[in-house]
Design a protein around this motif. Structure first.
Motif, mmCIF file in Angstrom:
data_model
loop_
_atom_site.group_PDB
_atom_site.id
_atom_site.type_symbol
_atom_site.label_atom_id
_atom_site.label_comp_id
_atom_site.label_asym_id
_atom_site.label_seq_id
_atom_site.Cartn_x
_atom_site.Cartn_y
_atom_site.Cartn_z
ATOM 1 N N ALA A 6 1.389 -49.326 57.424
ATOM 2 C CA ALA A 6 0.759 -48.630 56.294
ATOM 3 C C ALA A 6 1.724 -48.486 55.113
ATOM 4 O O ALA A 6 1.335 -48.671 53.956
ATOM 5 C CB ALA A 6 0.251 -47.264 56.735
ATOM 6 N N THR A 7 2.982 -48.142 55.400
ATOM 7 C CA THR A 7 3.948 -47.956 54.304
ATOM 8 C C THR A 7 4.132 -49.270 53.553
ATOM 9 O O THR A 7 4.075 -49.306 52.319
ATOM 10 C CB THR A 7 5.297 -47.447 54.854
ATOM 11 N N ASP A 37 6.125 -49.110 59.959
ATOM 12 C CA ASP A 37 6.262 -47.723 59.520
ATOM 13 C C ASP A 37 7.438 -47.033 60.211
ATOM 14 O O ASP A 37 8.222 -46.323 59.564
ATOM 15 C CB ASP A 37 4.970 -46.949 59.822
ATOM 16 N N ARG A 38 7.564 -47.208 61.520
ATOM 17 C CA ARG A 38 8.666 -46.563 62.241
ATOM 18 C C ARG A 38 9.995 -47.221 61.869
ATOM 19 O O ARG A 38 11.025 -46.552 61.768
ATOM 20 C CB ARG A 38 8.432 -46.626 63.748
ATOM 21 N N PHE A 66 10.690 -48.503 58.984
ATOM 22 C CA PHE A 66 11.048 -47.937 57.682
ATOM 23 C C PHE A 66 11.884 -46.664 57.858
ATOM 24 O O PHE A 66 12.824 -46.406 57.107
ATOM 25 C CB PHE A 66 9.789 -47.599 56.868
ATOM 26 N N ALA A 67 11.505 -45.861 58.849
ATOM 27 C CA ALA A 67 12.223 -44.598 59.069
ATOM 28 C C ALA A 67 13.706 -44.858 59.314
ATOM 29 O O ALA A 67 14.574 -44.144 58.794
ATOM 30 C CB ALA A 67 11.609 -43.840 60.242
ATOM 31 N N THR A 68 14.003 -45.894 60.100
ATOM 32 C CA THR A 68 15.400 -46.235 60.384
ATOM 33 C C THR A 68 16.141 -46.548 59.086
ATOM 34 O O THR A 68 17.260 -46.067 58.856
ATOM 35 C CB THR A 68 15.460 -47.456 61.324
ATOM 36 N N ILE A 99 15.318 -45.702 56.011
ATOM 37 C CA ILE A 99 15.377 -44.522 55.135
ATOM 38 C C ILE A 99 16.539 -43.615 55.554
ATOM 39 O O ILE A 99 17.359 -43.207 54.731
ATOM 40 C CB ILE A 99 14.034 -43.755 55.187
ATOM 41 N N VAL A 100 16.609 -43.333 56.857
ATOM 42 C CA VAL A 100 17.641 -42.406 57.338
ATOM 43 C C VAL A 100 19.025 -43.044 57.209
ATOM 44 O O VAL A 100 19.996 -42.383 56.832
ATOM 45 C CB VAL A 100 17.345 -41.982 58.793
ATOM 46 N N ILE A 157 9.587 -52.697 66.041
ATOM 47 C CA ILE A 157 9.278 -51.740 67.096
ATOM 48 C C ILE A 157 7.885 -52.034 67.658
ATOM 49 O O ILE A 157 6.942 -52.269 66.911
ATOM 50 C CB ILE A 157 9.354 -50.311 66.514
ATOM 51 N N ASP A 170 4.302 -50.856 66.290
ATOM 52 C CA ASP A 170 4.483 -50.284 64.961
ATOM 53 C C ASP A 170 3.291 -50.627 64.074
ATOM 54 O O ASP A 170 2.617 -51.643 64.281
ATOM 55 C CB ASP A 170 5.787 -50.796 64.324
ATOM 56 N N THR A 171 3.049 -49.783 63.100
ATOM 57 C CA THR A 171 1.970 -49.981 62.135
ATOM 58 C C THR A 171 2.579 -50.321 60.775
ATOM 59 O O THR A 171 3.807 -50.263 60.608
ATOM 60 C CB THR A 171 1.113 -48.711 62.056
ATOM 61 N N LEU A 173 16.470 -49.823 50.075
ATOM 62 C CA LEU A 173 16.886 -49.377 51.405
ATOM 63 C C LEU A 173 17.824 -50.402 52.021
ATOM 64 O O LEU A 173 17.662 -51.603 51.810
ATOM 65 C CB LEU A 173 15.655 -49.184 52.301
#
Lengths: 315, 315
Positions: free
Chosen positions: B75-76, B93-94, B96-98, B100-101, B69, B72-73, B44
């Motif tokens: 888990a990933t 986790d949140r 990571f979303a950034t 990934i996208v 963030i 944020d957690t 990533l």
């Protein structure tokens, strides 16, 4: 005793888990997984059937949903949704990790076989989990609404569309994985798990060379019917069989597998179908096939092995 | 009144947030972000400075850590660690979303400018956040332990190594982003936020064409010293300045920026340095520069703008 299990998603993974529990040496088990459901989402490679097998054999699976990891959270997906719109496919935070690490491996040039083995090893799984092929294959479903990607049909539209046809994009040029071929070549027993015969076991058998490998294998081959009392325990197998003109019954499953397997295990509720299935040239064993507990999984696994060994002794 | 802020990570993002709060129209602000800290992890693309600006301007930032963030957690990352070994870089986790996208967008062929704008829009951010360049640039740090990737030096080894040299791999062939050039061209005021002059503002200035764009801009250019009382408020700026032979003070910062900026804002504790800085040909404004609250951010923003406008009127 070397055992190969062909498996799709939830039902297949449950019986594969049963073999893992039942075998003296779990390393004697190779699970050949369907990869025709695989797809890309958010740039990540997702292999739903391999993942279900990984999570089930490692004890991580969510028994309530059948997919994903028990107790998983959804913070990553929630934030992805903020960026990319409401998700149509549920991916838990821990599940995302699998897709991230897999995608990294594939982009680095590792085969899906190698990547899957690495994931399985990290999760402490002893049996080999091998994809049917390292090449991408994509199940497409023809419906009155048009041609749909499998996940769009299955998850996005909740398999509500009538199935007019199914084909596997890329199958003509896909090669079976060497690990799958080798496992079939040295197997004593091959079991088709109770997975969808059209879109789970079907793609595995459709990989060029796979049927020949099954035929050349010295193993006794048995299947467990995923259709019980005219219904699929899970998923769209019943609608698919009907839409493609097959009888929606254990007999219909037997007719599809005739010529490839030696025997079929059917549920007690389907006992009356045995004579028709035997008329197809298959041996039949009648037992409880619905797996509600780990004990059920191990019991069905032992029954399947005993049935195959009996056929081998008879043959 | 069009404003451009050059920003690195936490300190820069705080003042950029101050401008967002202070401006009548937050759309008049363009933040040019450092991308020389960017790196790949788990396949990533991670842009730590752009992300800090994104999270700070959207109100998502974790004020306790300065990165990531709030709430944020993990888990990933915990599961990624199970597959890939103990993580050395924390990713929520949140967060990571950034990544990934963003990675999906970049792989699709979108520019980092376009991807960043899309992320910012989704988070409801009004100011423009633009990368210094769409081309990859990587800060490398020479230390007695050898040449280290910036994140390895900064996070992996907690910036404990002596800094012998810094260079920006890929900078020679990097082009400034068109969005950055355009913003500089039409700016009334340009502010160098209190970010590391070596590895945050430094790479932005080192992109070929960027210094010329600053010189040609009609804007008044001021900087806020990130060194207060001979120390960096956060990060390795002090060690880096020392290692590279600069004076570790607001004067050292002024000496680096002399010829590019018109004025420097320094903290009250550094007031005695003003004459030496003025001797470099720079105007000096002395004020409180430590931002502990949103009010502090907005106040320092207003002070910076007023200082620049005064210089403009004087000039």
């Amino acid at each position: 005793m070397k055992l190969v299990a062909l498996a799709g998603g939830v039902g297949g993974a449950k019986l594969a888990h049963g073999f893992q529990l039942a075998l003296d040496n779990a390393a004697d088990l190779t699970v050949i997984g369907n990869t025709a459901d695989d797809f890309d989402l958010y740039g990540l490679r997702i292999c739903p059937d391999l993942d279900t097998v990984l999570y089930t054999l490692s004890g991580l699976a969510n028994p309530a949903t059948g997919w994903g990891i028990e107790g998983d959270t959804f913070a990553t997906l929630e934030m992805v949704g903020r960026y990319a719109g409401k998700p149509w496919f549920q991916l838990g935070d821990r599940d995302f990790a699998t897709h991230i690490v897999r995608t990294e491996g594939l982009r680095r040039g590792d085969s899906l076989t190698a990547v899957t083995a690495s994931l399985a090893r990290a999760l402490g799984i002893v049996p080999a989990i091998v994809p049917m092929s390292n090449d991408p294959v994509a199940t497409m479903v023809n419906t009155p609404a048009g041609r749909l990607d499998f996940q769009e049909y299955f998850v996005g539209r909740r398999h509500a569309d009538e199935v007019l046809g199914v084909h596997f994009e890329g199958i003509d040029t896909a090669e079976p994985s060497q690990a799958a071929l080798k496992a079939l070549h040295t197997a004593d027993v091959i079991v088709f798990c109770p997975s969808n015969p059209i879109v789970s076991i079907g793609p595995i058998l459709a990989v060029p060379g796979m049927r020949e490998a099954l035929k050349l294998s010295p193993a006794t081959t048995v299947a467990v019917s995923p259709i019980v009392g005219g219904q699929a325990l899970k998923g769209p197998a019943a609608q698919m069989l009907a839409g493609l003109g097959h009888e929606v019954s254990a007999y219909g499953v037997a007719a599809i597998y005739a010529g490839i397997i030696d025997g079929l295990i059917i549920d007690r509720v389907d006992a009356s179908l045995a004579p028709r299935i035997e008329a197809l040239g298959l041996q039949v064993h009648v037992t409880e096939t619905v797996m509600r507990s780990n004990d059920d999984r191990a019991e069905l696994a032992r029954t399947s092995l005993a049935f195959a060994q009996r056929l081998d002794a008879d043959g």
